[in-house]
Write a protein that holds these residues in place. Sequence first.
Motif, PDB file in Angstrom:
ATOM      1  N   PRO B 100       4.676  17.983 -12.237  1.00  0.00           N
ATOM      2  CA  PRO B 100       4.481  16.399 -13.151  1.00  0.00           C
ATOM      3  C   PRO B 100       3.875  15.379 -12.407  1.00  0.00           C
ATOM      4  O   PRO B 100       3.491  14.604 -13.108  1.00  0.00           O
ATOM      5  CB  PRO B 100       6.040  16.044 -13.620  1.00  0.00           C
ATOM      6  CG  PRO B 100       6.763  16.760 -12.242  1.00  0.00           C
ATOM      7  CD  PRO B 100       6.617  18.200 -11.631  1.00  0.00           C
ATOM      8  N   SER B 101       4.114  15.414 -10.394  1.00  0.00           N
ATOM      9  CA  SER B 101       3.090  14.197 -10.081  1.00  0.00           C
ATOM     10  C   SER B 101       1.671  15.373 -10.022  1.00  0.00           C
ATOM     11  O   SER B 101       0.562  14.144  -9.742  1.00  0.00           O
ATOM     12  CB  SER B 101       4.091  14.134  -8.732  1.00  0.00           C
ATOM     13  OG  SER B 101       3.996  15.315  -8.298  1.00  0.00           O
ATOM     14  N   PHE B 137      -1.489  13.786 -16.735  1.00  0.00           N
ATOM     15  CA  PHE B 137      -0.776  14.181 -15.924  1.00  0.00           C
ATOM     16  C   PHE B 137      -0.150  15.044 -17.109  1.00  0.00           C
ATOM     17  O   PHE B 137      -0.492  14.945 -18.401  1.00  0.00           O
ATOM     18  CB  PHE B 137      -0.219  12.907 -15.481  1.00  0.00           C
ATOM     19  CG  PHE B 137      -0.433  12.378 -14.254  1.00  0.00           C
ATOM     20  CD1 PHE B 137      -0.009  12.857 -13.009  1.00  0.00           C
ATOM     21  CD2 PHE B 137      -1.202  10.957 -14.421  1.00  0.00           C
ATOM     22  CE1 PHE B 137      -0.460  11.961 -11.731  1.00  0.00           C
ATOM     23  CE2 PHE B 137      -2.134  10.822 -13.501  1.00  0.00           C
ATOM     24  CZ  PHE B 137      -1.144  10.909 -12.068  1.00  0.00           C
ATOM     25  N   ALA B 139       2.274  14.084 -18.305  1.00  0.00           N
ATOM     26  CA  ALA B 139       3.599  14.157 -19.624  1.00  0.00           C
ATOM     27  C   ALA B 139       2.522  12.969 -20.193  1.00  0.00           C
ATOM     28  O   ALA B 139       2.567  12.837 -21.777  1.00  0.00           O
ATOM     29  CB  ALA B 139       3.964  12.961 -18.290  1.00  0.00           C
ATOM     30  N   GLN B 140       0.451  13.026 -19.875  1.00  0.00           N
ATOM     31  CA  GLN B 140       0.076  13.241 -21.350  1.00  0.00           C
ATOM     32  C   GLN B 140      -0.072  13.828 -21.656  1.00  0.00           C
ATOM     33  O   GLN B 140      -1.747  13.638 -22.779  1.00  0.00           O
ATOM     34  CB  GLN B 140      -1.233  12.172 -20.621  1.00  0.00           C
ATOM     35  CG  GLN B 140      -0.781  11.189 -19.427  1.00  0.00           C
ATOM     36  CD  GLN B 140      -1.375  10.542 -18.741  1.00  0.00           C
ATOM     37  OE1 GLN B 140      -2.717  10.650 -17.979  1.00  0.00           O
ATOM     38  NE2 GLN B 140      -2.102   9.138 -18.795  1.00  0.00           N
TER      39      GLN B 140
END
Lengths: 787, 235
Positions: B100-101, B137, B139-140
Amino acid sequence: MGKLDTKLLRDLQRMWAQSLAIALVIAGGVATLIMAVGSARSLLETRNAYYERYDFADIFAEVRRAPRSVLDEIRRIDGVAVADARISKLAVLDIPGLREPATGRFVSLPDRGEPLLNKLYMKAGRMPEPNRVDEVVVSESFATAHRFEPGSQFAAILNGRKRTLTVVGIALSPEFIYAVGPGDVMPDDRRFGVVWMPERSLAAIYDLEGAFSSLYVKLSAVADERDVMSQIDGKLARYGGTAAFGRKDQTSHAWLDHELDMLRNMSRTLPPIFLLVSAFLVNLTLTRLVALEREQIGLLKALGFSNGAVAAHYAKFVAVIVLAGIVIGSVAGTLLGVFITRMFGDFFRFPFLMFEKTPDLYVIAGVLSLIAALLGAMRALREVVTLPPAIAMKPPAPPMFHHVVPLLGRVDRWLSQRVMMMARNLAHHPLRALFTLLGLSLSTAILIVSLFTRGTMEELIDVTYFMADRQDATLSFPERKSVTALYDVGRLPGVVAAEPYREVPVRIRKGNVERRILLSGRPRDAHLRQIIDVDLRRVELPEGGLAVSALLAEILDVKVGESVEIDLLEGQNRTLSVPVAALVEDYFGIRGMMDNASLSRLMREAPSINSVNISVDEKDLDDLYARVKELPSVSGMALQRASLENFRTNVALLITTMAGIYTLLAAIIAFGVVYNNARISLSERARELASLRVLGFTSGEVLRILLLELGLLAVLAQPPGWAMGYGLAWIMRTELAGEIMRVRLVVDPSTYALASGIVLLSALLSALVVGRRVYKLDLVAVLKSRD
Amino acid sequence: MADAVFRAESLSKTYQTGDVLVHALRSVDLEVFPGEVVVLLGPSGSGKSTLLNIMGGLDRPTSGRLFFKDRELSALPDAELTEYRRNNVGFVFQFYNLVPSLTAYENVALVTEIAAEPMAPEAALALVGLQNRMDHFPAQMSGGEQQRVAIARAIAKAPSVLLCDEPTGALDSHTGARVIAALMSVNSKLGTTTLIITHNAVIQEVAHRVIHFADGKISRIAENAHRKSAAGLVW
């Protein structure tokens, strides 16, 4: 037991290593408090009981020779509850088997019964028979050093004549807990002892029949100490009395008080820091640990458990860990406390020890740890229990990360992806990173504050023994002598150089603040006993100028160039004003210094001396010792080398033992912090790390990714850790500084290196332990389960 | 026919879970050939994931042998299995397992840093149609996009085989079809041997061969005379 409690037990069983690591951090904090405060209280209580049971006096005075009738006058002074008098003299001893001359403090015992004050605790043997002139009781430490038993014999030069004395008893006295010989700063059990003799014998030897040379007084409850002292001074002045002094100027009491103060200050400074650090770290750790239980919490709620029941479950989980820590810490702290009490009790030779029960400490330490831990757990729980169960049971959505630097620069393309992962992780949890950093810094800091005394002690030794007092030995006389005595000493075998030394008791005063000190005179160009100022430079005093201990200047609030008032307490008892010319860097006692010519003028006396500092040719030492043992006019010989040895074995040992214990506890806390951090990071990132393994990363590469972040934080934490450690050391130094002894704050590079080394080593050890888990990471299971 | 990429000989796997002995694979024989798209179908617990994990070097058989080209995987030590995964195998999972990072680009670059002969991350992302989402990322991105990043990450090392365990399991029909299309496009452009585990029978229509599993054994192998294009898939 409900099924939730069964789950609790199983969870604890599963996470035993981690739970233990957290419990140990708590235990470190709790143990420090209980150990330090408990032992300080026990020793203080022991001393008070000792003073009370053996009637330690409040006021002391020395005279040359006063008739017994004066004692009755003194007993009539308002505020005097008990007064007693005796003969007290210093004399050189010749002990069979001891190469160097020793010194004895000869104190008379009443012919009938025991002294009214400063009573003896008989360890062995009996009191001397009043009609036997050669029977004596000796102090226990001295007896132990020479393996004296009742029946042992040694010789003393009493009033110029050598006599053989027989030990009939071995005793302890509240007056000589800390027994220091003339010219010395440290007790030397081999070379200084207290010798009690029947009054009749001692009076005959010193021609003091019907007279006394030492007075001691116990005050009534409402007495004004200063008022009583000045009345005593008035009565004794014409008999050659030097001013009366209270317990705080009595050597044994002052030293003991200083040591107990040091222990008490240590217990006030270090344990709260340790306890707060451990509470803070446990709080952080448990927050993360409970956050990992997100899915379990969701499941419990889905099954119908209320928020309260879930919260209670995790509160119990945390409470069990904390209680384990408190129990371990309490047991360890109690044992360490007993150990320290015994160690100091032995050192002080208390006849008995009183171990204080300290229930309040257990409660304080326990409650503080528990609250810190529960707050940490509840913070995590609050976030999770507010989620609907269905959301809580899913793994959290991928957290939103951000570009650490704007995309324009594209530095991110230059860095390896592993470094990017670390950088973004740190940036994503800035608070956590900050707290971890803080935790690691604090670990380093508490190690520094535990370790810094080593460097400080070496500095003290260096300045005291190698810069200031460079003489090999000091020969003292029982009374002041004409300066011709210097030449007699200079002719003794082996004496290469001899310098005169004069000491006068004075009261030094500025405004309302005054202290009783010794004012010493020495040649302006003295090179054996030098004056070293606060910049560690040798100073030569100007004509009539006074140098004072830096601490004394601070107490009196006087600066170089300003004047102080001085009451001479010997000779003509005048009061005069003297300018302060230099501040002296010294660590034992508070003192004043002048050149001897100026001091003679101040005293309006012909050049006189109390002692001679000498440097000696090593090869003639035996001859010198043999001669001194026969000299009629010498009351003692202090040896610098022996003094340094004693300092190292006694004081330095006590301090380094304490430092060692604190260091151990600090190291346990440091290890707990680092280990928990690595372990929780592993749990939090298990899925990510397993994915990397599947992608073809080796276990070693994955471990490096996991530890890169911790390693970076551990390294970054060191400089702030050093700063905080220095700050804590400064607080400690200030807390421990006393008029009896103090230190210059020196945190040498090796201390910083050692503290950081221990923290980084803990990090490495945790890495190895956690590394084993990375190697055992079950790839399939981690990927199949959703988190 | 060309030499097989995988050759399984009486491959068996048993697990001991508590007191129960589970037979996950019972003496499976199978060959998979270069460039093939193979779909593994079957109910839960029928052994298809176990087979895929063993082929991917994540697990070992209890008995029998498995060859990758002419290396016997079942005999390799851990370190060599890691090396095998690093250079030869691309994995795609139901839950993407992205870091995720890291951005899309960086997730791919993570693998190209360690692989022997990787593609450029940009090229891999272009293959799955994400050249415009490189700096996003996880999450996007949507689930489908995340899965296509996972595919790009899997192929960027230019693997010989692509192993996909329920790659559309967490996706809706439309997004799932796009993910399958991305896999097919990789297969046709790079010739990567592709094995796909699925519960979704519709997906079998894109395969060269369909292998049906039941009870730890291969119950039936079917060949598709006419493969559908991924664009035509609907479920």
